[in-house]
Design an enzyme around this catalytic site. Structure first.
Site, PDB file in Angstrom:
ATOM      1  N   GLU A 143      92.913 101.499  50.801  1.00  0.00           N
ATOM      2  CA  GLU A 143      91.970 100.836  51.699  1.00  0.00           C
ATOM      3  C   GLU A 143      92.277  99.356  51.578  1.00  0.00           C
ATOM      4  OE1 GLU A 143      89.425  98.586  52.979  1.00  0.00           O
ATOM      5  OE2 GLU A 143      87.950  99.356  51.563  1.00  0.00           O
TER       6      GLU A 143
ATOM      7  N   CYS B 132      86.164  93.621  54.015  1.00  0.00           N
ATOM      8  CA  CYS B 132      87.284  93.924  54.910  1.00  0.00           C
ATOM      9  C   CYS B 132      86.829  94.454  56.264  1.00  0.00           C
ATOM     10  CB  CYS B 132      88.223  94.922  54.252  1.00  0.00           C
ATOM     11  SG  CYS B 132      87.398  96.402  53.668  1.00  0.00           S
TER      12      CYS B 132
END
Length: 489
Positions: A259, A293
């Protein structure tokens, strides 16, 4: 209170670190809030070996037993909730609401979720196949079963922006599936992860099933990846580091769950509800001071509402209180370190040089003490698609605004013109258009008129934003291998 040791957690024991300890610094005050152990490369290898030795027995443990341990761990974390939130806030610089609601509470919820996940079926019967007689044998009917098996030893390398939710989101589903783990927390805020390990120990996790090693030396992370006893690496962090990890994993075909970075595009059409848009994109500033993010950091706004949007966003950013995250009313706390503050500030200055108009923020905010790593919520208007502030992940409270004049095609092209593809957003009064545009975006997730998430929906990125999917049952799949078993009917 859950016991917390100053040592590493290896093979069920609290072990004195070979490298001594290092300071963990509060980003809000610049004061030392604790000492974290500095592991040696050899100790990381010992942690991986302990996980390997424990894997056989743990992988054969009844799912109900694994579920009970994860549930007990959730109970123990909840028991000491206030102290966990205090430590998380001190080492990460989060506001109290974020430390409680987005960090510790999410950690508890993830242990609860994967306690249930341990009981999910791992076998799926497939339709029988009728085979004609031939070189492979006589005619007959072949039955088949698809079975999810644990991968083995999983290294979990976690990010600094959420010292509870991110580690729990890796450790809990990995354990639920019967894997053992080596956790390497971010060096900036590892104290919470050791508290998590202590709760798991008290909950009855067998020795070696969970191991935690920390350090500022890059050798600690390297060893956690290249150890021959590690079968899989689950990493959350920057794309650059993820690429280096992927290269190492490729040498021995270690499984990966990555990720990585994001540069979320928020497409704003002319018929969008600007109140909702501004509040949604404004979360870039509020949550973790932009250190997330999934933040919508690229606003792609139709010219018909562009100036109004910019004015509203500037006003919104200007009214957000920046300062001590422990103080009542603070919305934006510090970023994680002085080095990261300088990086974010350098991007803002780069935006100026590239021709962006700074309409909010852009200067270091003053604080009462003069301490802390604070960055003002910053809005960069009149940006062009080729600017670095539009293309690169800043990971701070900065939003770049790009206008567009045309139709859906232009908006989609601008949004997809990125190396990243984690989560994008579409705001429009036409829901059908929202879903139509969402299907065209090259991103792992899309929010239509929302920044909210469904925590059972798969999470992960396209392009350089990652490899694989987790969250919900998808996390269980990520930490498993699929085996097929066939037999003659």
């Amino acid at each position: 209170m859950t016991r917390v040791s100053g040592g590493l957690f290896i093979g069920g024991e609290w072990v004195e670190p070979d490298g001594g300890s290092y300071d963990v610094v509060d980003p809000a005050s610049e004061e030392v809030v604790g000492q974290a152990p500095e592991a040696s490369r050899q100790q990381v290898y010992e942690a991986a070996r302990a996980a390997r030795d424990a894997f056989g027995a743990w992988s054969r443990t009844a799912p109900g037993e694994r579920a009970a341990i994860l549930d007990r761990a959730a109970d123990l974390v909840q028991r000491d909730f206030a102290e966990h939130a205090r430590v998380a806030q001190a080492e990460s610089g989060a506001t109290l609401g974020t430390a409680r609601g987005m960090q510790v509470a999410v950690g508890v919820a993830r242990f609860r979720r994967y306690a249930r996940g341990a009981l999910e079926p791992v076998e799926e019967g497939l339709p029988p196949q009728i085979n004609e007689a031939g070189p492979m044998g006589r005619a007959g009917v072949m039955g088949a079963l698809a079975v999810r098996q644990p991968v083995g030893v999983v290294t979990c390398i976690t990010s600094y922006n959420n010292p509870w939710a991110n580690p729990a989101g890796k450790v809990a589903p990995a354990l639920a599936m019967g894997n053992t783990v080596v956790v390497k927390p971010a060096p900036q805020d590892p104290l919470s992860v050791y508290r998590m390990a202590a709760a798991l120990e008290e909950a009855g996790v067998p020795p070696g099933v969970v191991n935690v090693v920390s350090g500022v030396d890059v050798a600690v992370g390297e060893a956690a990846v290249d150890s021959p006893d590690v079968d899989m690496v689950s990493f959350t962090g920057s794309t650059a580091v993820g690429q280096r990890i992927g290269e190492v994993c490729g040498r021995t075909m270690k499984r990966q769950l990555m990720e990585l970075g994001g540069k979320g595009a928020a497409i704003v059409f002319g018929d969008a509800d600007l109140n909702a848009v501004v509040a949604g994109i404004g979360t870039t500033y509020a949550f973790y001071s932009g250190q997330i993010c999934t933040a919508p950091t690229r606003a792609i706004v139709h010219r018909s509402v562009y100036e109004e949007f910019v004015a509203r966003m500037a006003a919104y950013a200007g009214h957000m209180r920046v300062g001590d995250p422990r103080a009542e009313g603070t919305v934006v706390g510090p970023v994680i370190s002085a080095a990261h503050r300088e990086r974010v500030e350098a991007y803002v200055e780069l935006g100026r040089k590239e021709g962006a108009r700074v309409v909010a923020g852009g200067a270091r905010p003053e604080t009462e003490t003069g301490k802390g790593f604070y960055v003002a919520p910053t809005l960069l208007a009149d940006c062009k698609p080729d600017m670095r502030v539009v293309r690169e992940e800043i990971f701070g409270p900065v939003v770049a605004v790009v206008p567009f004049d045309g139709d859906e095609d232009e908006a989609v092209a601008l949004a997809n013109d990125s190396e990243y593809g984690l989560i994008d957003y579409v705001w429009t009064g036409d829901v059908a258009r929202g879903f139509r545009v969402a299907r065209r975006l090259r991103a792992g997730g899309v929010g239509v008129n929302t920044i909210g998430r469904n925590m059972e929906a798969p999470f992960g990125g396209f392009k350089k934003s990652g490899v694989g999917r987790d969250v919900g049952s998808y996390a269980l799949h990520a930490y498993s291998e699929v085996q097929s078993i066939v037999w003659p009917g």
